[in-house]
Design a protein around this motif. Structure first.
Motif, PDB file in Angstrom:
ATOM      1  N   THR A   1      61.098 -39.717  69.991  1.00 22.44           N
ATOM      2  CA  THR A   1      60.540 -38.775  70.838  1.00 22.44           C
ATOM      3  C   THR A   1      59.787 -37.606  69.948  1.00 22.44           C
ATOM      4  N   ASN A   2      58.897 -36.929  70.470  1.00 23.32           N
ATOM      5  CA  ASN A   2      58.200 -35.870  69.461  1.00 23.32           C
ATOM      6  C   ASN A   2      59.185 -34.682  69.546  1.00 23.32           C
ATOM      7  N   THR A   3      59.591 -34.264  68.224  1.00 23.44           N
ATOM      8  CA  THR A   3      60.206 -33.541  68.179  1.00 23.44           C
ATOM      9  C   THR A   3      59.923 -32.042  67.334  1.00 23.44           C
ATOM     10  N   THR A   4      60.200 -31.056  67.859  1.00 19.53           N
ATOM     11  CA  THR A   4      60.017 -29.657  66.911  1.00 19.53           C
ATOM     12  C   THR A   4      61.380 -29.153  66.481  1.00 19.53           C
ATOM     13  N   THR A   5      61.351 -28.403  65.471  1.00 15.46           N
ATOM     14  CA  THR A   5      62.527 -27.639  65.074  1.00 15.46           C
ATOM     15  C   THR A   5      63.298 -27.036  65.921  1.00 15.46           C
ATOM     16  N   ALA A   6      62.724 -26.485  67.083  1.00 16.09           N
ATOM     17  CA  ALA A   6      63.421 -25.903  67.946  1.00 16.09           C
ATOM     18  C   ALA A   6      64.205 -26.781  68.989  1.00 16.09           C
ATOM     19  N   ARG A   7      63.557 -27.831  69.286  1.00 14.63           N
ATOM     20  CA  ARG A   7      64.060 -28.959  70.041  1.00 14.63           C
ATOM     21  C   ARG A   7      65.181 -29.590  69.453  1.00 14.63           C
ATOM     22  N   VAL A   8      65.069 -29.933  67.948  1.00 11.65           N
ATOM     23  CA  VAL A   8      66.040 -30.387  67.137  1.00 11.65           C
ATOM     24  C   VAL A   8      67.379 -29.533  67.253  1.00 11.65           C
ATOM     25  N   ALA A   9      67.119 -28.274  67.151  1.00 11.06           N
ATOM     26  CA  ALA A   9      68.212 -27.291  67.057  1.00 11.06           C
ATOM     27  C   ALA A   9      68.865 -27.266  68.372  1.00 11.06           C
ATOM     28  N   GLN A  10      68.054 -27.506  69.632  1.00 13.68           N
ATOM     29  CA  GLN A  10      68.662 -27.640  70.905  1.00 13.68           C
ATOM     30  C   GLN A  10      69.650 -28.848  70.905  1.00 13.68           C
ATOM     31  N   ILE A  11      69.177 -30.071  70.415  1.00 15.78           N
ATOM     32  CA  ILE A  11      70.014 -31.431  70.442  1.00 15.78           C
ATOM     33  C   ILE A  11      71.215 -30.933  69.601  1.00 15.78           C
ATOM     34  N   GLN A  12      71.101 -30.448  68.359  1.00 16.67           N
ATOM     35  CA  GLN A  12      72.277 -29.957  67.549  1.00 16.67           C
ATOM     36  C   GLN A  12      73.358 -29.208  68.342  1.00 16.67           C
ATOM     37  N   ARG A  13      73.005 -28.055  69.118  1.00 16.74           N
ATOM     38  CA  ARG A  13      73.782 -27.324  69.894  1.00 16.74           C
ATOM     39  C   ARG A  13      74.451 -28.040  70.753  1.00 16.74           C
ATOM     40  N   ALA A  14      73.586 -29.176  71.481  1.00 19.62           N
ATOM     41  CA  ALA A  14      74.087 -30.001  72.459  1.00 19.62           C
ATOM     42  C   ALA A  14      75.079 -30.975  72.050  1.00 19.62           C
ATOM     43  N   LEU A  15      74.824 -31.380  70.747  1.00 21.23           N
ATOM     44  CA  LEU A  15      76.037 -32.204  70.318  1.00 21.23           C
ATOM     45  C   LEU A  15      77.051 -31.535  69.845  1.00 21.23           C
ATOM     46  N   LYS A  16      77.079 -30.481  69.374  1.00 18.20           N
ATOM     47  CA  LYS A  16      78.292 -29.700  69.106  1.00 18.20           C
ATOM     48  C   LYS A  16      79.109 -29.329  70.318  1.00 18.20           C
ATOM     49  N   THR A  17      78.287 -29.031  71.405  1.00 14.41           N
ATOM     50  CA  THR A  17      79.083 -28.489  72.785  1.00 14.41           C
ATOM     51  C   THR A  17      79.893 -29.778  73.355  1.00 14.41           C
ATOM     52  N   GLU A  18      79.323 -31.063  73.055  1.00 10.01           N
ATOM     53  CA  GLU A  18      79.790 -32.537  73.442  1.00 10.01           C
ATOM     54  C   GLU A  18      80.920 -32.813  72.432  1.00 10.01           C
ATOM     55  N   GLY A  19      81.211 -32.106  71.369  1.00 12.03           N
ATOM     56  CA  GLY A  19      82.140 -32.490  70.455  1.00 12.03           C
ATOM     57  C   GLY A  19      81.823 -33.108  69.345  1.00 12.03           C
ATOM     58  N   PHE A  20      80.689 -33.358  68.870  1.00 11.47           N
ATOM     59  CA  PHE A  20      80.144 -34.195  68.006  1.00 11.47           C
ATOM     60  C   PHE A  20      79.382 -33.258  66.913  1.00 11.47           C
ATOM     61  N   ASP A  21      79.861 -33.119  65.695  1.00 11.71           N
ATOM     62  CA  ASP A  21      79.471 -32.158  64.716  1.00 11.71           C
ATOM     63  C   ASP A  21      78.156 -32.766  64.036  1.00 11.71           C
ATOM     64  N   PRO A  22      77.198 -31.950  64.352  1.00 11.81           N
ATOM     65  CA  PRO A  22      75.597 -32.281  63.724  1.00 11.81           C
ATOM     66  C   PRO A  22      75.564 -31.601  62.212  1.00 11.81           C
ATOM     67  N   GLY A  23      76.516 -30.782  61.666  1.00 16.20           N
ATOM     68  CA  GLY A  23      76.479 -29.938  60.715  1.00 16.20           C
ATOM     69  C   GLY A  23      75.774 -28.625  60.936  1.00 16.20           C
ATOM     70  N   PRO A  24      74.876 -28.056  60.117  1.00 16.63           N
ATOM     71  CA  PRO A  24      74.353 -26.806  60.410  1.00 16.63           C
ATOM     72  C   PRO A  24      73.417 -27.011  61.519  1.00 16.63           C
ATOM     73  N   ILE A  25      73.118 -25.944  62.360  1.00 16.41           N
ATOM     74  CA  ILE A  25      72.360 -25.958  63.553  1.00 16.41           C
ATOM     75  C   ILE A  25      70.921 -25.395  62.656  1.00 16.41           C
ATOM     76  N   ASP A  26      70.241 -26.238  61.959  1.00 16.81           N
ATOM     77  CA  ASP A  26      69.008 -25.581  61.389  1.00 16.81           C
ATOM     78  C   ASP A  26      67.663 -26.377  61.685  1.00 16.81           C
TER      79      ASP A  26
END
Length: 65
Positions: free
Chosen positions: A1-26
């Motif tokens: 997918t074409n990703t932006t920093t903002a979209r990757v941060a959304q993905i990281q937050r969604a992973l965290k919500t689902e119980g998967f630790d993506p590390g820092p939301i950066d």
């Protein structure tokens, strides 16, 4: 997918919500984020690969547009 920093941060937050630790939301697709992505993919029966794919992004509830 074409990703932006903002979209990757959304993905990281969604992973965290689902119980998967993506590390820092950066907004960076680093090793921790990909480890969390792959664990999420396995848990949902999605193809596990070294890239973020549309099916995974959608399964996380993040817009691909």
């Amino acid at each position: 997918t074409n990703t932006t920093t903002a979209r990757v941060a959304q993905i990281q937050r969604a992973l965290k919500t689902e119980g998967f630790d993506p590390g820092p939301i950066d907004g960076d697709i680093g090793a921790s984020t990909m480890k969390a992505v792959n664990a999420f993919q396995r848990s949902k029966g999605l193809p596990v690969d070294k890239y973020l794919n549309v099916a995974t992004v959608r399964a996380l509830g993040v817009s691909v547009q």
